[in-house]
Design an enzyme around this catalytic site. Sequence first.
Site, PDB file in Angstrom:
ATOM      1  N   ARG A  81       0.840  -1.214   0.000  1.00  0.00           N
ATOM      2  CA  ARG A  81       0.000   0.000   0.000  1.00  0.00           C
ATOM      3  C   ARG A  81       0.873   1.261   0.000  1.00  0.00           C
ATOM      4  O   ARG A  81       0.563   2.253   0.666  1.00  0.00           O
ATOM      5  CB  ARG A  81      -0.933   0.036   1.217  1.00  0.00           C
ATOM      6  CG  ARG A  81      -1.930  -1.107   1.273  1.00  0.00           C
ATOM      7  CD  ARG A  81      -2.935  -1.023   0.123  1.00  0.00           C
ATOM      8  NE  ARG A  81      -4.003  -1.987   0.295  1.00  0.00           N
ATOM      9  CZ  ARG A  81      -3.953  -3.259  -0.116  1.00  0.00           C
ATOM     10  NH1 ARG A  81      -2.876  -3.719  -0.739  1.00  0.00           N
ATOM     11  NH2 ARG A  81      -4.986  -4.054   0.083  1.00  0.00           N
ATOM     12  N   SER A 124     -10.471  -0.270   3.093  1.00  0.00           N
ATOM     13  CA  SER A 124      -9.752  -0.400   4.374  1.00  0.00           C
ATOM     14  C   SER A 124      -9.311   0.975   4.842  1.00  0.00           C
ATOM     15  O   SER A 124      -8.678   1.716   4.094  1.00  0.00           O
ATOM     16  CB  SER A 124      -8.505  -1.272   4.208  1.00  0.00           C
ATOM     17  OG  SER A 124      -8.851  -2.564   3.807  1.00  0.00           O
ATOM     18  N   GLU A 142      -4.723   4.186   5.830  1.00  0.00           N
ATOM     19  CA  GLU A 142      -4.354   3.836   4.458  1.00  0.00           C
ATOM     20  C   GLU A 142      -4.672   4.944   3.456  1.00  0.00           C
ATOM     21  O   GLU A 142      -3.843   5.252   2.601  1.00  0.00           O
ATOM     22  CB  GLU A 142      -5.052   2.532   4.045  1.00  0.00           C
ATOM     23  CG  GLU A 142      -4.567   2.012   2.726  1.00  0.00           C
ATOM     24  CD  GLU A 142      -5.603   1.192   1.997  1.00  0.00           C
ATOM     25  OE1 GLU A 142      -6.468   1.775   1.312  1.00  0.00           O
ATOM     26  OE2 GLU A 142      -5.545  -0.044   2.113  1.00  0.00           O
TER      27      GLU A 142
HETATM   28  P1  FAD Z   1      -8.444   8.679  -5.676  1.00  0.00           P
HETATM   29  O1  FAD Z   1      -9.128   8.391  -4.397  1.00  0.00           O
HETATM   30  O2  FAD Z   1      -9.082   9.645  -6.607  1.00  0.00           O
HETATM   31  O3  FAD Z   1      -6.971   9.188  -5.340  1.00  0.00           O
HETATM   32  C1  FAD Z   1      -6.179   8.503  -4.403  1.00  0.00           C
HETATM   33  C2  FAD Z   1      -4.812   9.188  -4.365  1.00  0.00           C
HETATM   34  O4  FAD Z   1      -4.163   9.022  -5.624  1.00  0.00           O
HETATM   35  C3  FAD Z   1      -4.892  10.710  -4.144  1.00  0.00           C
HETATM   36  O5  FAD Z   1      -3.752  11.105  -3.436  1.00  0.00           O
HETATM   37  C4  FAD Z   1      -4.834  11.273  -5.547  1.00  0.00           C
HETATM   38  O6  FAD Z   1      -4.300  12.581  -5.576  1.00  0.00           O
HETATM   39  C5  FAD Z   1      -3.899  10.297  -6.227  1.00  0.00           C
HETATM   40  N1  FAD Z   1      -4.164  10.135  -7.664  1.00  0.00           N
HETATM   41  C6  FAD Z   1      -5.308   9.646  -8.227  1.00  0.00           C
HETATM   42  N2  FAD Z   1      -5.154   9.593  -9.567  1.00  0.00           N
HETATM   43  C7  FAD Z   1      -3.912  10.050  -9.840  1.00  0.00           C
HETATM   44  C8  FAD Z   1      -3.175  10.245 -11.046  1.00  0.00           C
HETATM   45  N3  FAD Z   1      -3.694   9.971 -12.253  1.00  0.00           N
HETATM   46  N4  FAD Z   1      -1.926  10.771 -10.947  1.00  0.00           N
HETATM   47  C9  FAD Z   1      -1.380  11.076  -9.742  1.00  0.00           C
HETATM   48  N5  FAD Z   1      -2.033  10.913  -8.575  1.00  0.00           N
HETATM   49  C10 FAD Z   1      -3.289  10.399  -8.624  1.00  0.00           C
HETATM   50  N6  FAD Z   1      -7.443  -0.597  -2.470  1.00  0.00           N
HETATM   51  C11 FAD Z   1      -6.648  -1.690  -2.560  1.00  0.00           C
HETATM   52  O7  FAD Z   1      -5.429  -1.580  -2.730  1.00  0.00           O
HETATM   53  N7  FAD Z   1      -7.172  -2.945  -2.460  1.00  0.00           N
HETATM   54  C12 FAD Z   1      -8.481  -3.169  -2.279  1.00  0.00           C
HETATM   55  O8  FAD Z   1      -8.908  -4.309  -2.195  1.00  0.00           O
HETATM   56  C13 FAD Z   1      -9.343  -2.033  -2.176  1.00  0.00           C
HETATM   57  N8  FAD Z   1     -10.673  -2.199  -1.962  1.00  0.00           N
HETATM   58  C14 FAD Z   1     -11.475  -1.106  -1.852  1.00  0.00           C
HETATM   59  C15 FAD Z   1     -12.841  -1.314  -1.641  1.00  0.00           C
HETATM   60  C16 FAD Z   1     -13.706  -0.241  -1.523  1.00  0.00           C
HETATM   61  C17 FAD Z   1     -15.186  -0.486  -1.294  1.00  0.00           C
HETATM   62  C18 FAD Z   1     -13.193   1.086  -1.631  1.00  0.00           C
HETATM   63  C19 FAD Z   1     -14.113   2.265  -1.558  1.00  0.00           C
HETATM   64  C20 FAD Z   1     -11.835   1.303  -1.841  1.00  0.00           C
HETATM   65  C21 FAD Z   1     -10.961   0.206  -1.947  1.00  0.00           C
HETATM   66  N9  FAD Z   1      -9.581   0.364  -2.155  1.00  0.00           N
HETATM   67  C22 FAD Z   1      -8.758  -0.734  -2.282  1.00  0.00           C
HETATM   68  C23 FAD Z   1      -8.979   1.716  -2.234  1.00  0.00           C
HETATM   69  C24 FAD Z   1      -9.089   2.366  -3.630  1.00  0.00           C
HETATM   70  O9  FAD Z   1     -10.067   1.753  -4.411  1.00  0.00           O
HETATM   71  C25 FAD Z   1      -7.763   2.325  -4.384  1.00  0.00           C
HETATM   72  O10 FAD Z   1      -6.744   2.949  -3.640  1.00  0.00           O
HETATM   73  C26 FAD Z   1      -7.850   2.997  -5.761  1.00  0.00           C
HETATM   74  O11 FAD Z   1      -6.655   2.786  -6.478  1.00  0.00           O
HETATM   75  C27 FAD Z   1      -8.126   4.495  -5.674  1.00  0.00           C
HETATM   76  O12 FAD Z   1      -8.431   4.961  -6.966  1.00  0.00           O
HETATM   77  P2  FAD Z   1      -9.124   6.355  -7.202  1.00  0.00           P
HETATM   78  O13 FAD Z   1      -9.093   6.635  -8.662  1.00  0.00           O
HETATM   79  O14 FAD Z   1     -10.454   6.375  -6.565  1.00  0.00           O
HETATM   80  O15 FAD Z   1      -8.113   7.322  -6.435  1.00  0.00           O
HETATM   81  N1  EPU Z   2     -11.192 -10.087  10.269  1.00  0.00           N
HETATM   82  C1  EPU Z   2     -11.908 -10.176  11.437  1.00  0.00           C
HETATM   83  N2  EPU Z   2     -12.889  -9.250  11.669  1.00  0.00           N
HETATM   84  C2  EPU Z   2     -13.175  -8.260  10.793  1.00  0.00           C
HETATM   85  C3  EPU Z   2     -12.430  -8.161   9.596  1.00  0.00           C
HETATM   86  C4  EPU Z   2     -11.427  -9.093   9.351  1.00  0.00           C
HETATM   87  O1  EPU Z   2     -11.667 -11.057  12.254  1.00  0.00           O
HETATM   88  O2  EPU Z   2     -14.079  -7.476  11.063  1.00  0.00           O
HETATM   89  C5  EPU Z   2     -10.195 -11.109   9.958  1.00  0.00           C
HETATM   90  C6  EPU Z   2     -10.705 -12.024   8.844  1.00  0.00           C
HETATM   91  O3  EPU Z   2     -11.479 -13.084   9.338  1.00  0.00           O
HETATM   92  C7  EPU Z   2      -9.422 -12.508   8.221  1.00  0.00           C
HETATM   93  C8  EPU Z   2      -8.472 -11.342   8.425  1.00  0.00           C
HETATM   94  O4  EPU Z   2      -9.027 -10.523   9.459  1.00  0.00           O
HETATM   95  O5  EPU Z   2      -8.929 -13.620   8.913  1.00  0.00           O
HETATM   96  C9  EPU Z   2      -8.253 -10.523   7.161  1.00  0.00           C
HETATM   97  O6  EPU Z   2      -9.501 -10.042   6.681  1.00  0.00           O
HETATM   98  P1  EPU Z   2      -9.781  -9.871   5.109  1.00  0.00           P
HETATM   99  O7  EPU Z   2      -9.470 -11.136   4.385  1.00  0.00           O
HETATM  100  O8  EPU Z   2     -11.142  -9.311   4.958  1.00  0.00           O
HETATM  101  O9  EPU Z   2      -8.689  -8.830   4.634  1.00  0.00           O
HETATM  102  P2  EPU Z   2      -8.124  -7.508   5.288  1.00  0.00           P
HETATM  103  O10 EPU Z   2      -6.744  -7.803   5.782  1.00  0.00           O
HETATM  104  O11 EPU Z   2      -9.082  -6.940   6.271  1.00  0.00           O
HETATM  105  C10 EPU Z   2      -6.933  -6.741   3.127  1.00  0.00           C
HETATM  106  C11 EPU Z   2      -6.804  -5.469   2.360  1.00  0.00           C
HETATM  107  C12 EPU Z   2      -8.010  -5.261   1.474  1.00  0.00           C
HETATM  108  C13 EPU Z   2      -8.100  -6.421   0.496  1.00  0.00           C
HETATM  109  C14 EPU Z   2      -8.213  -7.732   1.300  1.00  0.00           C
HETATM  110  C15 EPU Z   2      -8.133  -8.931   0.405  1.00  0.00           C
HETATM  111  C16 EPU Z   2      -5.397  -3.995   3.635  1.00  0.00           C
HETATM  112  C17 EPU Z   2      -5.307  -2.783   4.501  1.00  0.00           C
HETATM  113  N3  EPU Z   2      -6.616  -4.356   3.246  1.00  0.00           N
HETATM  114  O12 EPU Z   2      -8.040  -6.568   4.016  1.00  0.00           O
HETATM  115  O13 EPU Z   2      -7.813  -4.065   0.730  1.00  0.00           O
HETATM  116  O14 EPU Z   2      -9.215  -6.283  -0.360  1.00  0.00           O
HETATM  117  O15 EPU Z   2      -7.122  -7.819   2.234  1.00  0.00           O
HETATM  118  O16 EPU Z   2      -6.835  -9.074  -0.061  1.00  0.00           O
HETATM  119  O17 EPU Z   2      -4.369  -4.575   3.291  1.00  0.00           O
HETATM  120  C18 EPU Z   2      -8.150  -1.716   0.770  1.00  0.00           C
HETATM  121  O18 EPU Z   2      -6.914  -1.602   0.720  1.00  0.00           O
HETATM  122  O19 EPU Z   2      -8.922  -0.723   0.757  1.00  0.00           O
HETATM  123  C19 EPU Z   2      -8.746  -3.052   0.824  1.00  0.00           C
HETATM  124  C20 EPU Z   2     -10.053  -3.256   0.902  1.00  0.00           C
END
Ligand code: FAD
Ligand code: EPU
Length: 356
Positions: free
Chosen positions: A170, A256, A352
């Site tokens: 991240r 997250s 994050e």
């Molecule tokens: P923004 O929120 O618009 O921007 C994020 C940052 O990047 C800001 O600092 C912005 O200035 C910068 N930025 C954006 N575009 C550019 C560009 N073209 N050039 C330079 N800087 C830029 N993330 C994960 O890693 N794994 C996950 O599983 C995950 N699951 C998610 C689930 C949900 C429901 C939500 C809401 C978010 C999740 N995220 C996850 C976080 C997010 O989706 C990612 O970080 C995604 O890449 C953000 O994209 P965005 O276009 O919305 O960025």
């Molecule tokens: N857990 C709990 N309680 C909760 C949530 C999680 O006990 O309320 C436990 C789960 O049972 C599991 C462990 O924690 O054993 C991990 O949970 P999960 O698999 O849901 O993943 P996470 O570590 O919570 C990370 C990323 C997610 C990504 C998933 C899948 C980070 C900060 N988050 O979540 O990314 O989608 O793994 O790879 O690394 C994001 O970055 O925005 C994001 C959603």
Amino acid sequence: MSETASMPLIADYPLRAHNTFGFDVRAQLACRIEREDQLLAAVRDPRAAGLPRLVLGGGSNIVLTRDFAGLVLLIALRGRRVVREDGDAWYVEAAAGENWHEFVEWTLAHGLPGLENLALIPGTVGAAPIQNIGAYGLEMGERFASLRAVDLASGQTVELDACACRFGYRDSFFKREGRDRFVITSVTFRLPKVWAPRAGYADIARELAVGQHGSVNGKVSGSADAAPGARAIFDAVVRVRRAKLPDPLALGNAGSFFKNPVVSAAQFAALLEREAGMVSYPQPDGRVKLAAGWLIDRCGWKGRALGAAAVHDRQALVLVNRGGATGADVLALAAAIQRDVAERFGVDLEPEPIFL
Ligand code: FAD
Ligand code: EPU
């Protein structure tokens, strides 16, 4: 709202639809960027002189705590294509404003597997390198070839490889030294021609066991016990994510809210003595990554609210806007969680998303 004749800079622009928390804040100026040359034109516009800038993609990883007294660049650059191939891989380029999930779907539809574990992550292609998006056993950096960006300091376009981007968990150069300086305009991915499934993440393995197996983009891959195909993994990831993570259109959130903390082997051993069942992931350097969601859950925060900001009831790592919350409400909730986790486990949770 008003527009200039030279660049369509919009004054007093509402950002509510541009951040997935749904915070009702405004920008002094905003500009929709559909072509690369518009970037420099916008930042050099006299009305934007001296103002701070904020690049926005889908707004799914940002916490807008206040109005922004500056210029917001709304990235709407489009286009995706296979740029070249060699013996080992296809190289696929996508413009920064492309929707990430649609891009992943497009690669699979064109017989180019490799990104399926990252299905359904909200946001844009251009933001994917910022925090090196990752999910279900894969990080974007593993499929990254290079990116193009405009350096707002010099006005030059640069091409950066993975080494220059310094991807971590991240994390990247763009969250640190490069912050607020580069606008990513396109990203090129390297998708290996020899595809291997990445299906070890417990949730995905479980989902695949009950789902359908056996095809790579519709082509059955051989024996009865064949590894799951890319499409099967894509579908499993989508199902798991829909079951656990709130849809921002229904419930504001930024995924997250904290990173999973990494602790020393000694600290982990001490914690494990006190806390049976602690979720952990050993790291190559001997340290141990903990599940922040588990720590927060254990502190009793899951489903709890402070005003209109709450902890999601199916995933304690996700903070949500139940309606009408402000960035300050979410920050107050985050601080209370950090305090409790630090008191009980001696572990500091690092946010994050990016804060404004
Ligand atoms: P923004 O929120 O618009 O921007 C994020 C940052 O990047 C800001 O600092 C912005 O200035 C910068 N930025 C954006 N575009 C550019 C560009 N073209 N050039 C330079 N800087 C830029 N993330 C994960 O890693 N794994 C996950 O599983 C995950 N699951 C998610 C689930 C949900 C429901 C939500 C809401 C978010 C999740 N995220 C996850 C976080 C997010 O989706 C990612 O970080 C995604 O890449 C953000 O994209 P965005 O276009 O919305 O960025
Ligand atoms: N857990 C709990 N309680 C909760 C949530 C999680 O006990 O309320 C436990 C789960 O049972 C599991 C462990 O924690 O054993 C991990 O949970 P999960 O698999 O849901 O993943 P996470 O570590 O919570 C990370 C990323 C997610 C990504 C998933 C899948 C980070 C900060 N988050 O979540 O990314 O989608 O793994 O790879 O690394 C994001 O970055 O925005 C994001 C959603």
